[in-house]
Design a protein around this motif. Structure first.
Motif, mmCIF file in Angstrom:
data_model
loop_
_atom_site.group_PDB
_atom_site.id
_atom_site.type_symbol
_atom_site.label_atom_id
_atom_site.label_comp_id
_atom_site.label_asym_id
_atom_site.label_seq_id
_atom_site.Cartn_x
_atom_site.Cartn_y
_atom_site.Cartn_z
ATOM 1 N N ARG A 120 58.304 26.242 -159.859
ATOM 2 C CA ARG A 120 57.465 26.819 -160.918
ATOM 3 C C ARG A 120 56.214 27.477 -160.365
ATOM 4 O O ARG A 120 55.883 27.347 -159.197
ATOM 5 N N GLY A 121 55.512 28.180 -161.266
ATOM 6 C CA GLY A 121 54.254 28.812 -160.898
ATOM 7 C C GLY A 121 53.353 28.940 -162.114
ATOM 8 O O GLY A 121 53.788 28.757 -163.258
ATOM 9 N N VAL A 122 52.093 29.255 -161.849
ATOM 10 C CA VAL A 122 51.094 29.404 -162.906
ATOM 11 C C VAL A 122 50.760 30.885 -163.060
ATOM 12 O O VAL A 122 50.422 31.559 -162.075
ATOM 13 N N VAL A 123 50.861 31.375 -164.279
ATOM 14 C CA VAL A 123 50.534 32.763 -164.594
ATOM 15 C C VAL A 123 49.307 32.763 -165.497
ATOM 16 O O VAL A 123 49.260 32.033 -166.488
ATOM 17 N N THR A 124 48.316 33.583 -165.135
ATOM 18 C CA THR A 124 47.110 33.731 -165.948
ATOM 19 C C THR A 124 47.178 35.068 -166.672
ATOM 20 O O THR A 124 47.439 36.106 -166.044
ATOM 21 N N VAL A 125 46.964 35.018 -167.982
ATOM 22 C CA VAL A 125 47.042 36.232 -168.798
ATOM 23 C C VAL A 125 45.822 36.349 -169.708
ATOM 24 O O VAL A 125 45.197 35.346 -170.050
ATOM 25 N N GLU A 126 45.513 37.573 -170.073
ATOM 26 C CA GLU A 126 44.484 37.852 -171.075
ATOM 27 C C GLU A 126 45.153 38.558 -172.244
ATOM 28 O O GLU A 126 45.866 39.548 -172.053
ATOM 29 N N THR A 127 44.925 38.039 -173.421
ATOM 30 C CA THR A 127 45.547 38.581 -174.629
ATOM 31 C C THR A 127 44.461 39.052 -175.581
ATOM 32 O O THR A 127 43.436 38.382 -175.743
ATOM 33 N N ILE A 128 44.688 40.205 -176.202
ATOM 34 C CA ILE A 128 43.788 40.683 -177.252
ATOM 35 C C ILE A 128 44.579 40.881 -178.534
ATOM 36 O O ILE A 128 45.747 41.253 -178.499
ATOM 37 N N GLY A 129 43.915 40.609 -179.656
ATOM 38 C CA GLY A 129 44.462 40.909 -180.966
ATOM 39 C C GLY A 129 43.571 41.951 -181.608
ATOM 40 O O GLY A 129 42.343 41.898 -181.460
ATOM 41 N N TYR A 130 44.183 42.882 -182.301
ATOM 42 C CA TYR A 130 43.403 43.952 -182.916
ATOM 43 C C TYR A 130 44.010 44.344 -184.258
ATOM 44 O O TYR A 130 45.190 44.112 -184.514
ATOM 45 N N LYS A 131 43.154 44.918 -185.108
ATOM 46 C CA LYS A 131 43.581 45.295 -186.456
ATOM 47 C C LYS A 131 44.251 46.670 -186.456
ATOM 48 O O LYS A 131 44.268 47.376 -185.458
#
Length: 164
Positions: A120-131
């Motif tokens: 296994r491995g660790v993945v770092t993500v950035e998520t944005i929500g927008y209208k």
């Protein structure tokens, strides 16, 4: 149709545009507030919100917005996850109102193989929500523990076979 990704499939810099969007209704907001015991009138009392807020109308509770955006990312990001390890940051950038439609996208910012477990491995993500007008309403960064392809078990565990 793919659901989630293996560790090898994530590349730093990749952006996943999640689909479809989700229109949040007042009924959903009130139900979510009821389930989570949030009784603030800002979410359920239009008269209060008109008099007490600069926006002049009721707003969707931020945790519902976050939950929708997180859920939208699951098929692309964490559908194969072993675990969500950490939410490093969460920011509610702008208000969401009843009737707004939320869209989201995720960018891969880092990936590291596990030091203790080679499967296994660790993945770092950035998520944005927008209208619907492009206004960002929610941003968060998280770490997800995902399996490597060679060590993956059954692709759809628990799925029965039809009796023909």
């Amino acid at each position: 149709m793919q659901f989630g990704r293996y560790f090898e499939e994530f590349e730093v810099g990749d952006v996943y545009k999640h689909w479809p969007g989700k229109t949040i209704t007042q009924a959903e907001d009130i139900l979510f507030c009821s389930i989570t015991m949030n009784q603030h009138p800002l979410h359920s009392d239009d008269n209060y919100a008109a008099a007490a807020t600069p926006h002049g109308k009721a707003m969707v509770v931020g945790n519902l917005v976050y939950s929708v955006v997180l859920g939208q990312s699951v098929p692309d990001v964490s559908g194969k996850a072993i675990a969500n390890l950490e939410i490093e940051s969460l920011r509610h950038a702008n208000p969401t109102f009843h009737g707004d439609t939320i869209y989201s996208q995720t960018r891969v910012v880092d990936k590291k193989e596990s030091r203790s477990k080679p499967d296994r491995g660790v993945v770092t993500v950035e998520t944005i929500g927008y209208k619907q007008d492009g206004t960002v309403v929610c941003e968060f960064r998280r770490k997800v523990l995902v399996p490597k392809r060679d060590h993956a078990a059954n692709e759809q565990p628990g799925r029965p076979e039809p009796r023909l």
